[in-house]
Design a protein around this motif. Structure first.
Motif, PDB file in Angstrom:
ATOM      1  N   ILE A 196       0.972   4.326  -2.817  1.00 45.61           N
ATOM      2  CA  ILE A 196       0.882   5.756  -2.494  1.00 45.61           C
ATOM      3  C   ILE A 196       2.024   6.514  -3.168  1.00 45.61           C
ATOM      4  O   ILE A 196       1.825   7.608  -3.705  1.00 45.61           O
ATOM      5  CB  ILE A 196       0.908   5.965  -0.968  1.00 45.61           C
ATOM      6  CG1 ILE A 196      -0.374   5.418  -0.354  1.00 45.61           C
ATOM      7  CG2 ILE A 196       1.069   7.446  -0.621  1.00 45.61           C
ATOM      8  CD1 ILE A 196      -0.373   5.374   1.162  1.00 45.61           C
ATOM      9  N   VAL A 204      -6.512   2.412  -0.673  1.00 51.78           N
ATOM     10  CA  VAL A 204      -5.390   3.009  -1.403  1.00 51.78           C
ATOM     11  C   VAL A 204      -5.455   2.645  -2.884  1.00 51.78           C
ATOM     12  O   VAL A 204      -5.273   3.498  -3.756  1.00 51.78           O
ATOM     13  CB  VAL A 204      -4.049   2.557  -0.791  1.00 51.78           C
ATOM     14  CG1 VAL A 204      -2.882   3.048  -1.647  1.00 51.78           C
ATOM     15  CG2 VAL A 204      -3.914   3.073   0.633  1.00 51.78           C
ATOM     16  N   LEU A 230      -3.572   9.465   2.715  1.00 48.81           N
ATOM     17  CA  LEU A 230      -3.527   8.004   2.740  1.00 48.81           C
ATOM     18  C   LEU A 230      -2.264   7.499   3.446  1.00 48.81           C
ATOM     19  O   LEU A 230      -2.304   6.491   4.169  1.00 48.81           O
ATOM     20  CB  LEU A 230      -3.585   7.458   1.313  1.00 48.81           C
ATOM     21  CG  LEU A 230      -4.894   7.688   0.552  1.00 48.81           C
ATOM     22  CD1 LEU A 230      -4.738   7.284  -0.905  1.00 48.81           C
ATOM     23  CD2 LEU A 230      -6.042   6.925   1.192  1.00 48.81           C
ATOM     24  N   ALA A 234       0.839  -1.206   0.000  1.00 47.54           N
ATOM     25  CA  ALA A 234       0.000   0.000   0.000  1.00 47.54           C
ATOM     26  C   ALA A 234       0.872   1.254   0.000  1.00 47.54           C
ATOM     27  O   ALA A 234       0.556   2.248  -0.680  1.00 47.54           O
ATOM     28  CB  ALA A 234      -0.931  -0.007   1.215  1.00 47.54           C
TER      29      ALA A 234
END
Length: 375
Positions: free
Chosen positions: A40, A197, A258, A36
């Motif tokens: 990002i 995400v 995020l 994740a």
């Protein structure tokens, strides 16, 4: 819709689908959290690709807007923590330690989730719009614009560190509550957070693609290649550059929010020079004129970096290896991995056409009667 655009959309869709099915194949919470984070960083690369690859604006301070988005989310989550973590009367613990007696006015709106979410996107966008208005309105471009963005980032970073009573200083904002929305709780190590995400990345990627394929996107590419000619045709170049600069900042702000959910804290290092320069490297490796290439470049570079840094054989030399790989890619693939892939794809149809033409010539020669004896 042209065949090229259809193939591009299909390719983007296939990549995003592959990203979305990762939790089905991976059952390790730690790995999902790490993947994740890589996604990002991919969003950050998309943001820079929009401004640098499509408009020619090299933003060396992309981490500024990333950090602003991160702090907006951290302020909201900090106010949602249980009382033992927020001092007396709901004050964040670091404010109590610094003898702050009343919640600062700038923190008050962050009791509201909608305001916090909007702030995480709009605050970075407005910051970039103001900076862009100053730069592009004054026709500042090239290396001078890059230096200004870098200087702005350093200033914001120093302000956040200096205002320890309100921002947590060097320590940042820690001990955050988990993000909750629509009855769903997003734990940093859960599959639901990975999906959050991944979905944001997918939406961002297709939004950026739509912008790049629109009339605005075509004008931005013309500005990148021939700014004075575009200005001669009557277009407000400063307005277009400010727009894409702010849009890039908004995407970076979303990525920052995020990242706070994933990391469970916000830190001044999120607004640091190392991260900003890393984003430039990711985009250069992937291909700055390809949104998908830039995104995959970020995922690839950070993935390889993580693997090398965790390997015993490269504990002391992984930075040297990464630097060498970057130099080789820049020297031999100046358009990045995406440019090399496109060149390879273009070469195959040519080879097929040449082979087809040669085969047709041979067949024609065989079918013609032999006239040597008649002559």
């Amino acid at each position: 819709m042209s065949g090229k655009v259809s193939r591009q959309i299909l390719l983007y869709g296939v990549v995003c689908l592959a990203i979305l099915i990762v939790p089905v194949l991976v059952d390790d919470a730690f790995l999902l959290n790490k993947y994740a984070r890589y996604l990002i960083f991919g969003m950050l690369a998309i943001a820079l690709s929009l401004s640098w690859g499509y408009a020619g604006i090299l933003n060396l301070g992309q981490a500024t807007t990333f950090g602003l988005g991160s702090y907006c989310m951290a302020m909201f989550l900090k106010l949602k923590t249980v009382p033992i973590h927020t001092g007396s009367d709901g004050l964040p613990d670091f404010m109590v330690w610094n003898n702050v007696t009343e919640l600062p006015w700038i923190w008050v709106p962050f009791h509201s989730m909608p305001i916090a979410l909007l702030a995480g996107i709009l605050v970075p966008a407005l910051f970039a719009a103001l900076l862009g208005w100053f730069m592009f309105g004054g026709r500042i471009a090239g290396v001078y614009a890059a230096i200004i963005t870098l200087a702005a980032m350093v200033v914001v970073n120093l302000i956040i560190i200096d205002q320890q009573s309100y921002t947590g200083g060097f320590n940042g904002i820690t001990d955050l509550a988990r993000f909750e929305i629509f009855g769903l709780t997003f734990d940093a190590y859960s599959a639901s957070t990975y999906y959050l995400v991944a979905i944001c990345l997918t939406v961002t990627l297709f939004l950026a693609l739509a912008v790049s394929r629109s009339k605005t996107g075509l004008i931005l590419q013309a500005v990148r290649d021939q700014e004075e000619r575009v200005r001669f045709f009557g277009y407000d170049v400063a307005l277009y550059k400010t727009f894409v600069f702010a849009l890039s900042a908004a995407i970076a702000g979303l990525a920052g929010m995020l990242y706070t959910i994933i990391m469970e804290f916000a830190s001044p290092t999120f607004l640091g020079v190392p991260l900003s320069l890393s984003i430039v490297i990711w985009v250069a490796v992937g291909g700055r004129q390809s949104l998908l290439g830039a995104m995959l470049g970020a995922v690839l570079v950070t993935g390889v970096q993580g693997a090398l840094s965790e390997t015993e054989a490269f504990l002391e030399t992984w930075t040297l290896v990464m630097g060498g790989l970057f130099v080789l890619i820049v020297l031999f693939m100046p358009k990045g991995l995406a440019g090399a892939f496109e060149a390879l794809v273009r070469r195959f149809p040519k080879a097929e056409r040449k082979g087809g033409a040669r085969h047709a010539t041979e067949q024609t020669s065989k079918s013609q009667p032999h006239l040597g004896g008649a002559l």
